[in-house]
Design an enzyme around this catalytic site. Sequence first.
Site, PDB file in Angstrom:
ATOM      1  N   GLY A  45      39.293  40.651  33.968  1.00 25.87           N
ATOM      2  CA  GLY A  45      37.949  40.810  34.533  1.00 25.87           C
ATOM      3  C   GLY A  45      37.905  41.872  35.620  1.00 25.87           C
ATOM      4  N   CYS A  46      38.912  41.872  36.481  1.00 21.82           N
ATOM      5  CA  CYS A  46      38.934  42.838  37.579  1.00 21.82           C
ATOM      6  C   CYS A  46      39.137  44.258  37.055  1.00 21.82           C
ATOM      7  CB  CYS A  46      40.017  42.464  38.592  1.00 21.82           C
ATOM      8  SG  CYS A  46      39.684  40.860  39.372  1.00 21.82           S
TER       9      CYS A  46
END
Length: 155
Positions: A45-46
């Site tokens: 996600g990051c």
Amino acid sequence: MTRLSAGDPAPDFTLPTDDGRTVSLADSRGRKTIVYFYPAAMTPGCTTQACDFTDSLSSLQAQGYDVLGISPDSPAKLAKFRERDGLTITLLSDADRSVMNAYGAYGEKKLYGKTVEGVIRSTFAVDEDGKVELAQYNVKATGHVAKLRKDLGIG
């Protein structure tokens, strides 16, 4: 945990970058700045979010915005993240989480149905005078930059 709202003064900070420099929010006075907090470099996600900000950086800069990404990762890990994914945004290390705490971006959150303590994925738009223009908590990594642009009225 205190959360920030539009109109609040943005807490100032000075943090190390992945390349050995330090960056202060005060350095951005006179320009708008997007400050976003993410849990960990090189996680799916990051990575999606950082690549999205990198892909949008020139158009955000054209609208007068700088972008600062902050995580608790060490500068060395941030350097690997930048190199691995070709990131062009400024990455800052908040190892003691003091800046995250000042922004209300660290605390209890839900993760896979469990309550845990950690980084709350959050984004703040700070105006030229150092005031919060927009505060968003618990943002989604995917599609976040497009939503942020819409919320800021910059298409």
